[in-house]
Design an enzyme around this catalytic site. Structure first.
Site, mmCIF file in Angstrom:
data_model
loop_
_atom_site.group_PDB
_atom_site.id
_atom_site.type_symbol
_atom_site.label_atom_id
_atom_site.label_comp_id
_atom_site.label_asym_id
_atom_site.label_seq_id
_atom_site.Cartn_x
_atom_site.Cartn_y
_atom_site.Cartn_z
ATOM 1 N N PHE A 149 5.611 4.230 0.909
ATOM 2 C CA PHE A 149 4.990 2.763 1.752
ATOM 3 C C PHE A 149 5.536 2.526 1.069
ATOM 4 O O PHE A 149 4.698 1.773 -0.163
ATOM 5 C CB PHE A 149 4.014 2.886 1.848
ATOM 6 N N ASP A 234 7.603 0.578 -7.633
ATOM 7 C CA ASP A 234 7.181 0.340 -7.000
ATOM 8 C C ASP A 234 5.469 0.505 -7.557
ATOM 9 O O ASP A 234 4.920 1.238 -7.001
ATOM 10 C CB ASP A 234 6.681 0.625 -5.428
ATOM 11 N N LYS A 263 -0.648 -7.364 -4.956
ATOM 12 C CA LYS A 263 -2.972 -6.544 -4.419
ATOM 13 C C LYS A 263 -3.144 -7.621 -5.811
ATOM 14 O O LYS A 263 -3.621 -7.961 -5.927
ATOM 15 C CB LYS A 263 -2.295 -5.037 -4.316
HETATM 16 C C1 LIG Z 1 0.611 -1.980 -0.101
HETATM 17 C C2 LIG Z 1 1.090 -1.398 -0.227
HETATM 18 C C3 LIG Z 1 2.618 -2.385 -0.478
HETATM 19 C C4 LIG Z 1 2.913 -3.557 0.746
HETATM 20 O O1 LIG Z 1 2.414 -4.154 0.398
HETATM 21 P P1 LIG Z 1 1.266 -5.529 0.919
HETATM 22 O O2 LIG Z 1 0.813 -7.231 0.305
HETATM 23 O O3 LIG Z 1 0.748 -5.273 2.011
HETATM 24 O O4 LIG Z 1 2.684 -6.675 1.382
HETATM 25 C C5 LIG Z 1 3.943 -2.118 -0.971
HETATM 26 N N1 LIG Z 1 4.534 -1.093 -1.599
HETATM 27 C C6 LIG Z 1 3.708 0.082 -1.955
HETATM 28 C C7 LIG Z 1 3.032 0.341 -2.896
HETATM 29 C C8 LIG Z 1 1.991 -0.603 -2.027
HETATM 30 O O5 LIG Z 1 0.703 0.219 -1.892
#
Ligand SMILES: *Cc1c(COP(=O)(O)O)cnc(C)c1O
Length: 408
Positions: A149, A234, A263
């Protein structure tokens, strides 16, 4: 009942109806209408209190309205909030320096949402591949993991393996290869002379807090080094103390070339994201090639600096590790008693409900009735990520509710 800004009185049911009619149905929230929050607790419009066991998918690592973060935002609101990057302002440089120092990196590209940070890292990796590595124009590939994700843009869902996230959104962006998460050999086989980068979550959050096998991430680093390929981690969900370290990769003793952060970087106050990493990689961007009107704005930088100050104490990483030990001990004791498996690190867990038990949705609803808010990810997995400020007593209280709902 609660007053809305126009003076009308709405019941909880009316708030739900308003959302249903006027807000796009791209989420399926629990029927709880929150109007106040502090620390690990939220209060609904009827005055019911709930423990927050989700923390905005780890955007609220420091809890709701952490006093130091609210104070930093309020102070900056009284000065300047937005300049655009057409001009300099007095928060950006210090923010970037402090974030680089916290993460042991050399340069910062400020953005807003997590998806934008991932998009930015992909663009930087492609440009680096053409200008530095010498891959023929248009041929660069990026290797990603299945069940990933990374956000919701068209390019990012191009390499999602979740059909719900992809269906009907094509045509998709080419240039990605998907390999099995946790399997270094399939990654090795997918890397060619056209590979620019490997993009991976050190722990897959959305997939159900999936921790890869021991040795996988160091092996990914080795494969990247041997092939002259960038490693992009990420850490938008796994980073910033959630998994017990500033960066979840730190646990493995592995360094990435680029990290995406988001986040919790915005302190639960506003969207703040960044790509951080090597100067010789981020340095490929020249003026006009990439940008964002709000990226690196003074308010975001001021809040981000306050987040960095909290993380620099080490307190939240330590809380994650200590409370995480309690969380995993208690959830682990439910395995075989209604729980099939528990995964995770620090104060972060994926709990698979055993076959025959309630669906993830039904379990979330039952927990809400007992005053604990969390959310299913996948169909039968609960993601547990309480704010790192939660007290041990409150954590035990939430775990008591989970025990009541899940055990048979
Ligand atoms: C939440 C998330 C994203 C995307 O972040 P948004 O602020 O919702 O665009 C990307 N990578 C990971 C691992 C995430 O948990």
């Amino acid at each position: 009942m609660t007053a809305d800004p126009r003076g009308a009185q709405y019941t909880a049911a009316e708030f739900l109806a308003l959302d249903e009619e006027w807000s796009t149905h791209n989420y399926h929230p629990l029927p709880v209408v929150i109007s106040r929050a502090e620390g690990a607790w939220v209060t609904d419009v009827d005055g019911n209190r709930y423990l927050d066991f989700l923390s905005g998918y780890s955007a609220l690592n420091f809890g709701h309205r952490h006093p130091a973060l609210v104070a930093a935002a309020a102070e900056q609101l009284g000065k300047v909030t937005l300049t655009s990057r057409a001009f300099h302002h007095d928060q950006l440089g210090a923010y970037c320096r402090e974030l680089a120092e916290l993460t042991g990196t050399e340069m910062v590209l400020p953005m807003n949402s997590g998806a934008e940070a991932v998009e930015s890292a992909l663009k930087v990796a492609r440009k680096w591949a053409y200008r530095v590595k010498g891959i023929p124009d248009g041929a660069a590939e990026i290797v990603v993991a299945g069940s990933n994700f990374h956000g919701r843009t068209t390019t990012i869902v191009s390499f999602s393996t979740d059909e719900t996230a992809r269906a009907d959104f094509g045509p998709f962006t080419p240039g990605f290869r998907i390999v099995k998460y946790g399997d270094a050999e399939s990654l090795r086989a997918a890397v060619t002379e056209r590979t620019a980068a490997v993009l991976v979550e050190p722990i897959q959050g959305e997939a159900g807090v999936v921790v890869p096998p021991a040795g996988y991430l160091p092996e990914v680093r080795r494969i990247c080094d041997e092939a002259g390929v960038l490693l992009i981690a990420d850490e938008i969900q796994s980073g910033l103390a959630r998994a017990g370290e500033v960066l979840a990769l730190d646990h493995e003793g592995v360094r990435a070339d680029l990290y995406t952060l988001g986040k919790a970087l915005g302190g639960g106050i506003l969207p703040v994201s960044a790509v951080v990493g090597r100067r010789d990689v981020l340095g490929v961007l020249r003026p006009g090639e990439h940008g964002s009107t709000f990226g690196g704005n003074p308010l975001a930088c001021a809040v981000g600096r306050a987040v960095i100050r909290l993380l620099a104490t080490g307190e939240f990483q330590q809380r994650s590790r200590e409370l995480g030990a309690l969380l995993h001990a208690r959830l682990g004791s439910l395995v075989g008693r209604g729980v099939a498996e528990v995964r995770g690190r620090g104060l972060w867990a994926g709990v698979d409900i055993a076959p025959g038990g309630p669906s993830g949705r039904a379990a979330s609803e039952a927990l809400a009735r007992r005053g604990v808010l969390c959310k299913e990810t996948q169909d039968s997995t609960l993601r547990i990520a309480p704010p790192l400020v939660i007290s041990e007593v409150d954590l035990e209280r939430g775990l008591d509710a989970m025990t009541g709902v899940l055990t048979r």
